[in-house]
Design a protein around this motif. Structure first.
Motif: not given
Length: 111
Positions: A7, A9-10, A24, A38-41
């Motif tokens: 994914g 990086v936010e 990415c 939807e998001y992962a740490i």
């Protein structure tokens, strides 16, 4: 399921210098869960930029399977004969390629 992700990086931790927002990346979890949201740490130390020639789905498939195959292939030497049980699976497909690159012959058992 959910142990490997790919994914964008936010956000990054303070002091992180290798990755940046917008990269990415492919990442692997220590535990086999967490990547289905939807998001992962994820830890930067367990992440790598996605190779440009791979789709996100292809890249996510490489984290655990590819790593496992590389670890096993360290024992393979030129001229070895290798039996790969599950040669059509995630680890097996990587392992037969690594065995060939190392000059070993192999038989892959598949179902």
């Amino acid at each position: 399921p959910g142990g490997d992700v790919c994914g964008v990086v936010e956000a990054i931790a303070d002091g992180e210098s290798y990755l940046k927002v917008g990269d990415c990346v492919v990442a692997q979890f220590h535990q086999n869960h967490g990547g289905l949201g939807e998001y992962a740490i994820v830890k930067a130390s367990q992440s790598e930029r996605k190779p440009s020639g791979l789709s996100p789905s292809q890249a996510a498939a490489t984290a655990s399977s590819g790593t496992s195959a590389v670890v096993v292939s360290r024992e393979i030497k030129e001229g070895d004969r290798v039996l790969v049980i599950g040669g059509s699976g995630g680890v097996g497909t990587f392992l037969v390629q690594l065995a060939k690159l190392k000059g070993a012959s192999f038989v892959a058992a598949v179902s």
